[in-house]
Design a protein around this motif. Structure first.
Motif, mmCIF file in Angstrom:
data_model
loop_
_atom_site.group_PDB
_atom_site.id
_atom_site.type_symbol
_atom_site.label_atom_id
_atom_site.label_comp_id
_atom_site.label_asym_id
_atom_site.label_seq_id
_atom_site.Cartn_x
_atom_site.Cartn_y
_atom_site.Cartn_z
ATOM 1 N N PRO A 83 0.793 -1.232 0.000
ATOM 2 C CA PRO A 83 0.000 0.000 0.000
ATOM 3 C C PRO A 83 0.825 1.281 0.000
ATOM 4 O O PRO A 83 0.311 2.353 -0.266
ATOM 5 N N GLU A 84 2.119 1.180 0.260
ATOM 6 C CA GLU A 84 2.968 2.368 0.377
ATOM 7 C C GLU A 84 3.634 2.793 -0.924
ATOM 8 O O GLU A 84 4.266 3.847 -0.962
ATOM 9 N N VAL A 85 3.528 1.986 -1.987
ATOM 10 C CA VAL A 85 4.244 2.355 -3.212
ATOM 11 C C VAL A 85 3.683 3.642 -3.797
ATOM 12 O O VAL A 85 2.499 3.951 -3.665
ATOM 13 N N VAL A 101 0.088 5.441 -11.043
ATOM 14 C CA VAL A 101 0.119 5.903 -9.662
ATOM 15 C C VAL A 101 -1.096 5.330 -8.947
ATOM 16 O O VAL A 101 -2.171 5.212 -9.543
ATOM 17 N N PRO A 102 -0.919 4.962 -7.695
ATOM 18 C CA PRO A 102 -2.053 4.386 -6.964
ATOM 19 C C PRO A 102 -3.138 5.418 -6.696
ATOM 20 O O PRO A 102 -2.841 6.553 -6.320
ATOM 21 N N CYS A 117 -5.325 1.854 -10.116
ATOM 22 C CA CYS A 117 -4.272 2.847 -10.346
ATOM 23 C C CYS A 117 -4.639 3.703 -11.549
ATOM 24 O O CYS A 117 -5.450 3.315 -12.379
ATOM 25 N N THR A 118 -4.001 4.847 -11.625
ATOM 26 C CA THR A 118 -4.222 5.778 -12.723
ATOM 27 C C THR A 118 -2.982 5.816 -13.613
ATOM 28 O O THR A 118 -1.865 5.967 -13.126
ATOM 29 N N LEU A 119 -3.197 5.692 -14.900
ATOM 30 C CA LEU A 119 -2.103 5.727 -15.864
ATOM 31 C C LEU A 119 -1.618 7.160 -16.038
ATOM 32 O O LEU A 119 -2.404 8.083 -16.199
ATOM 33 N N LEU A 120 -0.309 7.327 -16.011
ATOM 34 C CA LEU A 120 0.287 8.624 -16.330
ATOM 35 C C LEU A 120 0.601 8.616 -17.821
ATOM 36 O O LEU A 120 1.590 8.067 -18.271
ATOM 37 N N GLN A 121 -0.263 9.180 -18.616
ATOM 38 C CA GLN A 121 -0.109 9.146 -20.075
ATOM 39 C C GLN A 121 1.256 9.661 -20.525
ATOM 40 O O GLN A 121 1.870 9.089 -21.396
#
Length: 129
Positions: A83-85, A101-102, A117-121
């Motif tokens: 959970p910390e990444v 990113v989480p 997670c969300t993709l960093l395009q």
């Protein structure tokens, strides 16, 4: 400052955890040239068997050499998300690397994995051969 991250390879259940140096700039500096050479050598040898297994093993060796210094607790392999990444790197067999990113739901329930997670395009990159 420590920036923990995960590296996940498509087709392999192993989850690589590095406790520091996980920013996109630092990971890219290690991972991109490594992957370029890995894919090139696989192409040259015509070797495609066990690619996910070989790739995880070789990433562990490369990151162990690059980030562990004298503290080998900085790198580990498991089957659970931490959970910390701060970043997650997904290496696909089509040679794309996605930086994620989480989201909040990942932090609350890391077992959701990449789908939380969300993709960093702007951080997507591909090694072409």
């Amino acid at each position: 400052m420590a920036t923990p991250c995960h590296i996940i390879v498509e087709g392999n259940p192993a989850i690589i955890y590095a406790s520091r140096n996980g920013t996109p700039e630092k990971v890219r500096r290690i991972l991109k040239p490594f992957l370029e050479k890995f894919w090139q050598e696989r192409e040259t040898a015509g070797e495609y068997h066990d690619t996910p297994e070989c790739l995880v093993a070789q990433i562990i060796v490369r990151f162990g050499f690059e980030i562990c210094e004298d503290d080998f607790s900085n790198l580990r392999v498991g089957l659970e998300y931490d959970p910390e990444v701060k970043y997650l790197y997904s290496v696909a067999l089509d040679r794309k690397v996605s930086v994620l990113v989480p989201a909040e739901e990942y932090c609350q329930n890391p077992s959701l994995g990449l789908k939380a997670c969300t993709l960093l395009q702007e951080e997507n990159w591909q090694v072409d051969y």
